[in-house]
Design an enzyme around this catalytic site. Structure first.
Site, PDB file in Angstrom:
ATOM      1  N   TRP A  66       1.003  -1.014   0.332  1.00 52.97           N
ATOM      2  CA  TRP A  66       0.271  -0.093   0.137  1.00 52.97           C
ATOM      3  C   TRP A  66       1.190   1.364  -0.178  1.00 52.97           C
ATOM      4  O   TRP A  66       1.389   1.297  -0.946  1.00 52.97           O
ATOM      5  CB  TRP A  66      -0.884   0.147   1.273  1.00 52.97           C
ATOM      6  CG  TRP A  66      -2.577  -1.390   0.943  1.00 52.97           C
ATOM      7  CD1 TRP A  66      -2.415  -2.700   1.739  1.00 52.97           C
ATOM      8  CD2 TRP A  66      -3.010  -1.501   0.138  1.00 52.97           C
ATOM      9  NE1 TRP A  66      -3.587  -3.299   1.050  1.00 52.97           N
ATOM     10  CE2 TRP A  66      -3.286  -2.916   0.331  1.00 52.97           C
ATOM     11  CE3 TRP A  66      -3.658  -0.184  -1.145  1.00 52.97           C
ATOM     12  CZ2 TRP A  66      -4.761  -2.691  -0.001  1.00 52.97           C
ATOM     13  CZ3 TRP A  66      -4.559  -1.359  -1.890  1.00 52.97           C
ATOM     14  CH2 TRP A  66      -5.058  -1.929  -1.458  1.00 52.97           C
ATOM     15  N   SER A  67       0.581   2.138   1.209  1.00 54.58           N
ATOM     16  CA  SER A  67       1.166   3.736   1.003  1.00 54.58           C
ATOM     17  C   SER A  67       2.498   3.445   1.480  1.00 54.58           C
ATOM     18  O   SER A  67       3.268   4.440   0.765  1.00 54.58           O
ATOM     19  CB  SER A  67       0.609   4.406   1.547  1.00 54.58           C
ATOM     20  OG  SER A  67      -0.874   4.903   0.723  1.00 54.58           O
ATOM     21  N   THR A  68       3.245   2.506   1.257  1.00 54.89           N
ATOM     22  CA  THR A  68       5.021   2.638   1.553  1.00 54.89           C
ATOM     23  C   THR A  68       5.249   2.823   0.863  1.00 54.89           C
ATOM     24  O   THR A  68       6.484   3.462   0.591  1.00 54.89           O
ATOM     25  CB  THR A  68       4.912   1.064   2.549  1.00 54.89           C
ATOM     26  OG1 THR A  68       4.984   1.220   4.179  1.00 54.89           O
ATOM     27  CG2 THR A  68       6.663   0.774   3.130  1.00 54.89           C
TER      28      THR A  68
END
Length: 378
Positions: A66-68
């Site tokens: 995801w947003s990592t």
């Protein structure tokens, strides 16, 4: 206690204990890594790669982070800025002329990196989930829509749009996609197993995302509803990450695949003055750019006070992710996390398959980070 695999310097035994406790309590499968002075001192994993717990999490297991992923895309922009090919303070339209439409001629590259551009989602046209796989449509709709607020005056988390916005600038500057640039210029030289756009030959190594259980009525249930409303155009349910279409697409804000080792292997460059394990990607001054504060205040969508630098969240009193002031971070929906400490030359990452919490994740990654710092002070 859960069985843990991998390597861990004796000094960082607390990280091993924290990961084991998390696997016993909350996780299905997970990994944790710590890099100090650019070198790995913790590389651990355990649990299972599937919800039924029939397949062990292996050394080379990878998962959608995801947003990592945003930290990888931001690092590409920082590399280009350090090379003098991208001016972070220049108007976006210098590189992407069509972007100047609808009053966006004053939007700067730094606004894209700090969630202050006023383009947190698509509003100029209805978007289907499949449109996330159509780079031209996703970017052209953003190019023609007006900002929701005066750029630079407020922040609202650009959960999916940030990747397309920064990624298109990277494409205009380099002539290649962000996924390819990252693979050739960042992950490849570092030998990091992180992918923005996953080739089919890696599918057998992927651990499917396990969506968070639906809580009973209360604050957590309402947080999940709010996240669903936020991702309404287009719909983006967690299970979408388990489809082949999602894996193949370059979704630079949320579609990266890797594990904790891969995340830390890349981000340790930033923690270590721009060089790690014999590979230099940035000058020391290029690393410092990440710490230039662009916004400090309540994020309109996250609902909490955030301090944003160039593509990363910065350490603040509200989000004290590090005891040191020169530290930055970001995490992924449901729990993954990376912390980059330029003072301690430390990078800590946590990647798992079971999502818990909401957009801001939960306490599991923070537990790994706290264990790393406690070990550092021992």
């Amino acid at each position: 206690m859960a069985e843990i695999h991998g390597t861990c310097d004796d000094r960082f035994g607390a990280v091993r204990e924290a990961l084991a406790a998390s696997l016993d309590r909350d996780d299905v499968g997970a990994s944790a890594a710590v890099y100090l002075d650019g070198e790995p001192v913790v590389d651990l994993w355990g649990g299972h790669a599937d919800e039924a717990r029939t397949r062990p999490w292996e050394r080379d297991t990878i998962v959608n982070c995801w947003s990592t992923t945003k930290t990888m895309t931001a690092l590409c922009a920082l590399v280009l800025a350090d090379r003098g090919e991208l001016d972070l303070f220049a108007p976006v339209a210098r590189y992407w002329p069509e972007f100047a439409a609808s009053g966006k001629d004053g939007v700067r590259v730094r606004h894209l990196l700090s969630h202050t551009a006023g383009l947190p989602t698509w509003v100029a046209a209805p978007m289907a989930t499949e449109d996330l796989y159509d780079w031209e449509k996703a970017t052209s709709v953003l190019a023609r829509q007006a900002p929701a607020w005066e750029p630079g005056t407020a922040a609202g988390y650009h959960a999916l749009t940030q990747g397309y916005l920064v990624g298109e600038v990277i494409r205009r500057v380099t002539g290649t996609t962000v996924g390819r640039f990252f693979a050739e210029q960042v992950a490849g030289p570092l030998g990091a197993d992180f992918h923005i756009g996953l080739a089919p030959e890696h599918d057998h190594r992927v651990s499917p995302i396990i969506p968070a259980p639906v809580p009973e009525e209360g604050p957590e249930r309402e947080a999940m509803r709010e996240a669903a409303r936020f991702f309404a155009n287009p719909p983006c349910p967690p299970a979408i990450a388990n489809t082949a279409a999602w894996r193949r697409a370059e979704i630079p804000a949320a579609g990266g695949h890797g594990n904790a080792r891969a995340v830390a292997a890349v981000q340790s460059v930033l923690a270590n003055g721009g060089e790690a394990r014999g590979v230099r990607l940035l000058s020391p001054a290029g690393c410092e750019a990440v710490l230039q504060e662009q916004f400090h205040g309540k994020d309109r969508f996250l609902g909490v006070a955030m301090r944003y630098g160039m593509g990363y969240g910065l350490r603040s009193d509200e989000v004290p992710i590090s005891p040191n002031p020169r530290a930055c971070f970001w995490g992924g929906w449901g729990g993954s996390l990376v912390v980059v400490d330029l003072d301690a030359r430390l990078c800590v990452s946590y990647v798992m398959n079971r999502m818990l919490g909401g957009t801001l994740g939960d306490a599991r990654g923070a537990g790994i980070v706290m264990a790393a710092y406690s070990s550092l002070g021992a």
